[in-house]
Design a protein around this motif. Structure first.
Motif, mmCIF file in Angstrom:
data_model
loop_
_atom_site.group_PDB
_atom_site.id
_atom_site.type_symbol
_atom_site.label_atom_id
_atom_site.label_comp_id
_atom_site.label_asym_id
_atom_site.label_seq_id
_atom_site.Cartn_x
_atom_site.Cartn_y
_atom_site.Cartn_z
ATOM 1 N N ASN A 1 0.825 -1.208 0.000
ATOM 2 C CA ASN A 1 0.000 0.000 0.000
ATOM 3 C C ASN A 1 0.859 1.258 0.000
ATOM 4 O OD1 ASN A 1 -2.752 0.945 -0.001
ATOM 5 N ND2 ASN A 1 -2.385 1.724 2.058
ATOM 6 N N GLN B 1 2.213 1.655 -3.417
ATOM 7 C CA GLN B 1 1.137 2.076 -4.302
ATOM 8 C C GLN B 1 0.868 3.575 -4.179
ATOM 9 O OE1 GLN B 1 -0.439 0.071 -6.486
ATOM 10 N NE2 GLN B 1 -1.637 1.773 -7.277
ATOM 11 N N THR C 1 -0.201 -4.126 -9.016
ATOM 12 C CA THR C 1 0.981 -4.012 -8.160
ATOM 13 C C THR C 1 1.150 -5.267 -7.306
ATOM 14 O OG1 THR C 1 0.677 -1.619 -8.003
ATOM 15 C CG2 THR C 1 2.091 -2.642 -6.355
ATOM 16 N N PHE D 1 -3.837 -1.043 -7.995
ATOM 17 C CA PHE D 1 -3.354 -1.759 -6.819
ATOM 18 C C PHE D 1 -3.296 -3.264 -7.068
ATOM 19 C CE2 PHE D 1 -4.035 -4.023 -2.831
ATOM 20 C CZ PHE D 1 -3.076 -3.448 -2.006
ATOM 21 N N LEU E 1 3.254 4.121 -7.364
ATOM 22 C CA LEU E 1 2.535 3.541 -8.490
ATOM 23 C C LEU E 1 1.215 4.228 -8.817
ATOM 24 C CD1 LEU E 1 3.525 -0.063 -7.561
ATOM 25 C CD2 LEU E 1 4.277 1.165 -9.590
ATOM 26 N N ASP E 2 0.600 4.893 -7.829
ATOM 27 C CA ASP E 2 -0.610 5.663 -8.149
ATOM 28 C C ASP E 2 -0.290 6.768 -9.154
ATOM 29 O OD1 ASP E 2 -2.484 4.285 -6.742
ATOM 30 O OD2 ASP E 2 -2.512 5.604 -4.996
#
Length: 519
Positions: free
Chosen positions: A140, A143, A157, A154, A147-148
């Motif tokens: 998280n 993310q 990922t 998610f 990655l967001d």
């Protein structure tokens, strides 16, 4: 900081792990996967297990607890230290004497198949939930902060990270994990020490100054003397000791690495070394937590009473963002520290992620293959067939991990360390009861559904007591001593349904039938 740059470092780190996996998995077989051919170096195991025992929960959650609870978590760590001695000098000698590959084989030899399967299933449930909760926490963070911004979902990922772990544990198993855990623990500790040193430098603090400032803000408060509190010193001490006994000594993942060491003496050295090193590392994490709060206060942050989830809760606001708890370390690392510190944080974080997930995946595969399927007992399968079964189970658990992480994302709990300790109390309690009943009594258990039923009833009773304790006992809250209560209720229940041990008056036929059941 550029998410692409951070992603590049993560990818390079993964390639390094794959290289280690390739080197260590050459000429591997099922025994290599399960127990590393009992040839692991105890010093490597001890050092690598720091990363496994601490995981991403310690890396992210423990620093965040300092703002409200001070150094209270270290009370639990002192309990851990006591628990490691029980594991080293009571459980490990028993495992080595019985030459176990799966520690739950003890229950088979002591009680029979029903208790054996019950113990193994509770481990599988416990480790799956605990490992995926830890995995979710770190994924998280990756993310949110990397990655967001790259518009990566998610779910994707999670899939990619689990695929990475699957690839480097697929062949070598324990032998590979001993080396990768050592590498990952090194990166985690480097990240920790660099962050502590940098923040001290930014605040112009020496070691003695740091301790004095932490004391002035009451961040280094250690002993909780409120006996009604869930963090009361005696509760934390006993709870920590029993958590170590259950989550290390009765856990196939942790013991699988220990019994991969060539002999008992070296395995005991590993356990005692781990207890000392873990205490030192957690203490540094708590110091880091205090420094992070001091750094944030220096940037204009302040505590404020607010509503979280419909309940009044203290918040720590910086630039109108709530950064209390699990958010503290990553928020400051990515938004208020230089890019190089952010990169070191990410490497430290993923180094904390992988040891808690790769070992769990390997241990769950081992336990399911040996304890549930009976891979070592079934002589009708050749080595090639056994390897195929083991790989299928390994992939299946990776899929289960994926689903559990997605569920944790859906729940979106903000304090994962609390949920992990609660899960441990409910799921490891029956294991604690079963093993302690076998060690401290000579009574036998029936081969019936009474054993698994009782192991389900005890946690249910514990939940009911815990949920109502404050109303029943004038505000008294049950904390991590829940594990002790659960184990005690299981022990009492097992005593009630148990039978007297065999005596010379028993018929030879009855005794022979029982021995056949155990085999």
């Amino acid at each position: 900081m550029s998410p692409t740059l951070l992603f590049t470092f993560v990818f390079g780190y993964f390639l390094l792990l794959l290289g280690v996996a390739w080197y260590t998995s050459r000429n591997s077989n099922n025994e290599t996967f399960f127990i590393g051919n009992r040839s692991s170096n105890w010093m490597l195991v001890a050092f690598g297990m720091i990363g496994t025992s601490l995981s991403g929960v310690t890396f992210v959650s423990v620093p965040g607890t300092v703002g409200i609870g001070g150094f209270g978590y270290f009370q639990v760590v002192i309990g851990y230290f006591l628990g490691y001695f029980v594991v080293a000098f009571i459980l490990l000698p028993m495992y080595y004497k019985m030459n176990l590959t799966s520690i739950y084989s003890y229950l088979l030899q002591r009680f029979g198949f029903t208790s054996y399967k019950t113990g193994a299933l509770f481990f599988i449930i416990s480790r799956t939930l605990g490992a995926t909760a830890r995995l979710y926490l770190v994924i998280n963070v990756l993310q949110i902060f990397i990655l967001d911004e790259m518009h990566v979902p998610f779910g994707l990922t999670t899939f990619i990270i689990l695929l990475m772990i699957l690839l480097y544990t697929f062949e070598g198993g324990v032998r590979t994990i001993v080396f990768t855990d050592t590498l990952q623990t090194s990166f985690m500790l480097i990240g920790l020490l660099v962050c502590v040193t940098y923040i001290m430098h930014q605040l112009n603090l020496s070691l003695s100054d740091t301790w004095a400032v932490l004391k002035s803000h009451k961040y280094n408060t250690l002993i909780n003397t409120d006996y009604k509190s869930s963090g009361y010193f005696l509760k934390s001490l006993l709870g920590g000791a029993f958590i170590t006994i259950a989550m290390t000594g009765l856990d196939q993942e942790m013991m699988q690495k220990n019994i991969s060491v060539h002999n008992l003496r070296d395995s005991q050295k590993n356990m005692i070394s781990l207890s000392v090193l873990q205490g030192v590392v957690v203490f540094i994490f708590l110091v880091l937590g205090g420094l992070l709060y001091l750094f944030a206060l220096n940037k204009g942050a302040a505590f404020d009473q607010g509503m979280v989830g419909g309940k009044p809760q203290m918040q720590f606001l910086l630039d109108n963002k709530n950064i209390l708890g699990d958010n503290l370390f990553p928020q400051i690392a990515f938004n208020y520290l230089p890019p190089i510190i952010g990169i070191i944080f990410i490497l430290g974080l993923i180094s904390a992620l992988f040891p808690s997930a790769d070992g769990a995946l390997t241990a769950l595969t081992s336990s399911f293959c040996i304890d549930i399927i009976g891979l070592k007992r079934n002589e009708s399968w050749n080595e090639k067939q056994k390897k195929k079964i083991r790989m299928t189970v390994h992939i299946t658990f990776a899929v289960i991990f994926f689903l559990c992480v997605i569920i944790f994302k859906w729940i979106d709990n903000k304090s994962i360390i609390d949920i992990i300790l609660k899960l441990a109390g409910y799921t490891y309690g029956p294991l604690l009861g079963l093993f302690s009943f076998g060690i401290f009594t000579k009574r036998r258990l029936p081969e019936s559904v009474a054993v698994p039923a009782l192991c389900l009833i005890a946690p249910a009773i514990c939940y009911y007591i815990s949920d109502n304790a404050a109303n029943w006992f004038n505000g008294f809250q049950i904390g991590i001593e829940l594990l002790i209560l659960n184990g005690l209720l299981t022990f009492i229940g097992l005593f009630i349904i148990s039978k007297k041990p065999y005596t010379s008056s028993d018929t030879e036929l009855e005794h022979e039938l029982v021995q056949k059941q155990k085999l």
